[in-house]
Design an enzyme around this catalytic site. Structure first.
Site, mmCIF file in Angstrom:
data_model
loop_
_atom_site.group_PDB
_atom_site.id
_atom_site.type_symbol
_atom_site.label_atom_id
_atom_site.label_comp_id
_atom_site.label_asym_id
_atom_site.label_seq_id
_atom_site.Cartn_x
_atom_site.Cartn_y
_atom_site.Cartn_z
ATOM 1 N N HIS A 58 0.819 -1.212 0.000
ATOM 2 C CA HIS A 58 0.000 0.000 0.000
ATOM 3 C C HIS A 58 0.859 1.272 0.000
ATOM 4 O O HIS A 58 0.338 2.360 -0.249
ATOM 5 C CB HIS A 58 -0.984 -0.012 1.170
ATOM 6 C CG HIS A 58 -0.421 0.342 2.510
ATOM 7 N ND1 HIS A 58 -0.086 -0.600 3.452
ATOM 8 C CD2 HIS A 58 -0.151 1.541 3.084
ATOM 9 C CE1 HIS A 58 0.359 0.004 4.540
ATOM 10 N NE2 HIS A 58 0.340 1.308 4.342
ATOM 11 N N ASP A 71 0.442 -7.569 1.849
ATOM 12 C CA ASP A 71 0.823 -6.161 1.938
ATOM 13 C C ASP A 71 2.341 -5.977 1.995
ATOM 14 O O ASP A 71 2.862 -5.222 2.812
ATOM 15 C CB ASP A 71 0.170 -5.488 3.142
ATOM 16 C CG ASP A 71 0.215 -3.963 3.052
ATOM 17 O OD1 ASP A 71 0.373 -3.440 1.938
ATOM 18 O OD2 ASP A 71 0.108 -3.302 4.099
ATOM 19 N N LEU A 124 -5.342 -24.283 2.049
ATOM 20 C CA LEU A 124 -5.261 -25.742 2.137
ATOM 21 C C LEU A 124 -6.387 -26.397 1.365
ATOM 22 O O LEU A 124 -6.297 -27.573 1.001
ATOM 23 C CB LEU A 124 -5.296 -26.164 3.608
ATOM 24 C CG LEU A 124 -5.197 -27.647 3.927
ATOM 25 C CD1 LEU A 124 -3.869 -28.222 3.444
ATOM 26 C CD2 LEU A 124 -5.367 -27.896 5.427
ATOM 27 N N GLY A 125 -7.457 -25.635 1.113
ATOM 28 C CA GLY A 125 -8.626 -26.230 0.481
ATOM 29 C C GLY A 125 -9.532 -26.904 1.494
ATOM 30 O O GLY A 125 -10.372 -27.734 1.135
ATOM 31 N N GLY A 165 2.865 6.576 7.747
ATOM 32 C CA GLY A 165 4.194 6.914 7.233
ATOM 33 C C GLY A 165 5.250 5.933 7.689
ATOM 34 O O GLY A 165 6.267 5.744 7.033
ATOM 35 N N ASN A 166 5.003 5.268 8.843
ATOM 36 C CA ASN A 166 5.876 4.169 9.274
ATOM 37 C C ASN A 166 5.645 2.918 8.431
ATOM 38 O O ASN A 166 6.447 1.976 8.474
ATOM 39 C CB ASN A 166 5.623 3.814 10.737
ATOM 40 C CG ASN A 166 6.420 4.656 11.705
ATOM 41 O OD1 ASN A 166 5.857 5.422 12.483
ATOM 42 N ND2 ASN A 166 7.740 4.537 11.678
ATOM 43 N N SER A 167 4.550 2.881 7.698
ATOM 44 C CA SER A 167 4.209 1.702 6.903
ATOM 45 C C SER A 167 5.365 1.302 5.991
ATOM 46 O O SER A 167 5.927 2.134 5.289
ATOM 47 C CB SER A 167 2.966 1.971 6.056
ATOM 48 O OG SER A 167 1.832 2.102 6.859
#
Length: 606
Positions: free
Chosen positions: A97, A128, A267-268, A208-210
């Site tokens: 993001h 992410d 895993l289904g 902003g730390n992202s």
């Protein structure tokens, strides 16, 4: 300096000793504080050596970690965030993001005061995570990746980054705290984003730390900051932040280098907790590999990927750290019997579904509304020529960007294809071994075997009898010899890609790297499709040898697996002299090769 509120006065001394005293707003208390400060100043030289050593260690760790921290700035004021370098070549991690608004290229800064160009490499939109490459050096300072499974509740940690994009002077912000939780599961946000197995910290993580790093007390990388719990007004951190564990990112790192959009695994099968507290299967897809491996409704899941499973939340955490396509060990209890096996994991999304979420097609502009024209209007002027030029990139980044549908940056996929194949061909010189091949040897202790690999046909004389594969027919319908899953077609796929190269084999791409049941070290994987047959080629990243091949005759069936070993030189060609053939969980046989024959006869080592 001092900070005051109604009930508390906090003093910060140069010795890092903090005194917090209750104040009654009286002169006597003020004098007492002044006396205490003077006394503390006099005794500063008597600080225990252990305290000074810990302080020096902390300062050194923060200095080291800050050097590898990246401040990301999207062009045109579209935002930014943080990242961290993980290699001297300039590869750095961030959040999806964070890089998405920037597009294919962005600007990145380090605390050396320099601004660098950077390009997107690969992205994991579900987890992410994004991998970018900074340009301009081959000696970037980079962080050491720790083992995040060793992180414990209460460990000291610190976050470094670019909160609120404050680092306009290219100096990152450092916040210190403890690990306040481990193995946190964050439910999907919207229809795509899912955080699994997170590290929770009270070190301040703000917008902003992202994408920035979370370090342990030694300054080693344990996670990538991505989420925080904020007050509804002002988006101010309230002491609960989450970092994606670096061990999860290690699983995806080879995939991220492929320049693709990555998917997470399923895993289904669904799990619930029964009345006895056991984690059991509540639903399972019959076309899943888990079902083919014997997992059924009501079975108790004991472990997944080497982790004991005691809760449904624990299962989601364990599952969420794996990419689509990996094979992981699994143990389950069925009718009182423990079954241990490996399961191939499917994707959470279909490739088309994932691509539609991250690369939505732009709607064509609506045609202008037509109006009735007077009969005596002059002829229409020719419409202006549209500017169809693609977005131009700067000379610094343009060589590192190659757009292709379905890829975040195809340049890096092609780069890795060439890296793997050039090394392999350098060892085998297989591009010079044209024409028919004849392989002679034995199938285990059963007897002699001869396999003639021709252009349109494969003939085999085996201890079990003679058999063949017609290469002009439908390859996905030929599984000879019986019980092998298509060994003859698989051997043809091995020979064919060696002779024609990936460029002429069909659609070939670099998948990434993953372990196999026989190789704990991750193998580089090329996937190629030829005559509707998908093959996966696994290469040892150190030796360059082809270690295994999976040939999938159709969807939803077990592949024919060939495991290559015992490489020996044959007149300048390094070729395997041992091929193990596996179908499902059954070993068909082991081909022990005594000689290879080509148009010019070449004898192998015995």
């Amino acid at each position: 300096m001092g900070m005051r509120n109604r009930q508390t006065t906090t003093y910060f001394l140069e010795t890092d000793v903090i005194f917090t005293l209750r104040t009654t707003q009286t002169l006597s208390s003020t004098l007492a504080i002044a006396l205490l400060l003077c006394t503390s100043s006099v005794q500063a030289t008597d600080v225990p050596s252990a305290v000074l050593s810990a302080q020096a260690k902390r300062i050194a760790a923060i200095r080291k970690a800050s050097a590898s921290t990246v401040m990301v700035f999207a062009a045109g004021g579209k935002g930014g965030g943080s990242g961290v370098l993980i290699s001297p070549e300039g590869y750095a991690l961030s959040n999806f993001h964070v890089v998405k608004p920037a597009g294919a290229a962005m600007k990145c800064a380090l605390n050396d005061g320099q601004l660098y160009d950077a390009v997107v490499v690969g992205v994991d939109p579900v987890g992410d995570v994004a991998l970018i490459k900074m340009i301009g050096r081959d000696d970037f300072p980079f962080a050491k990746m720790a083992d995040s499974d060793k992180v414990r509740l209460g460990d000291w940690c610190f976050a470094v980054g670019n909160p609120f994009l404050l680092a306009t002077d290219f100096q990152p912000t450092v916040t210190y705290g403890i690990v306040s939780g481990v193995h946190r599961y964050q439910y999907p946000a919207g229809t795509l984003l899912e955080y699994a197995d997170c590290i929770q910290t009270d070190a301040s993580i703000n917008p902003g730390n992202s994408g920035g790093p979370l370090f342990n007390a030694n300054g080693d990388l344990i996670g990538i900051n991505g989420r925080g719990s904020f007050e509804k007004r002002g988006r101010v951190n309230v002491g609960v932040g989450y970092a994606i564990s670096i061990n999860q990112i290690k699983h995806f790192l080879g995939y991220l280098h492929s320049g693709r959009f990555l998917d997470h695994a399923t895993l289904g099968a669904n799990m619930v907790t029964d009345e006895n507290g056991a984690v059991v299967v509540s639903n399972i897809i019959e076309s899943s590999d888990a079902y083919r491996r014997g997992l059924r409704y009501g079975d108790q899941l004991l472990s997944f990927g080497g982790r004991p499973i005691n809760t449904v939340n624990g299962f989601k955490n364990a599952l969420g750290i794996y990419p689509r396509g990996w094979r992981v060990p699994i143990s389950f209890l069925q009718d009182g019997k423990q079954i241990d096996t490996f399961v191939r994991l499917a994707g959470v999304h279909s490739p088309e579904e994932l691509l539609a979420k991250v690369q939505p097609k732009r709607k064509p502009p609506a045609p202008p509304q037509e109006q009735e024209k007077p009969k005596d209007d002059p002829p229409e002027a020719k419409p202006p020529v549209k500017n169809n030029k693609k977005k131009a990139f700067s000379p610094e980044v343009a060589p590192f960007i190659e757009a292709r549908h379905g890829y975040s940056n195809y340049y890096f996929n092609r780069l890795n294809q060439n890296r793997i194949w050039d090394k392999y061909i350098g060892l085998t010189q297989a591009d010079k071994l044209l024409g028919n091949w004849v392989i002679a040897g034995e199938i285990g202790n059963l007897g002699a075997a001869t396999i003639n690999l021709q252009a349109n046909r494969v003939d085999a004389k085996l201890p079990q009898g003679t058999t063949f594969a017609d290469l002009d027919g439908e390859l996905n319908a030929q599984d000879a010899p019986r019980g092998s899953g298509g060994m003859l077609v698989a051997l043809h796929m091995w020979k064919h890609i060696m002779q024609v190269s990936p460029a002429r084999f069909g659609e070939v791409y670099y998948l990434g790297s993953m372990p196999t049941p026989k190789h704990s070290q991750k193998q580089d994987v090329l996937i190629g499709t030829h005559s509707v047959i998908e093959c996966r080629y696994y290469f040892d990243p150190k030796s360059g040898h082809l270690t295994s091949l999976e040939m999938y005759p159709d969807l939803g069936v077990d592949p024919c697996e060939l495991y290559f070993s015992d490489y020996k030189e044959v007149n300048g060609h390094l070729l395997p002299h041992h091929i193990e053939v596996i179908h499902g969980e059954v070993t068909y046989g082991e081909l022990i090769i005594s000689s290879y024959q080509f148009p010019t006869v070449v004898k192998g080592a015995n």
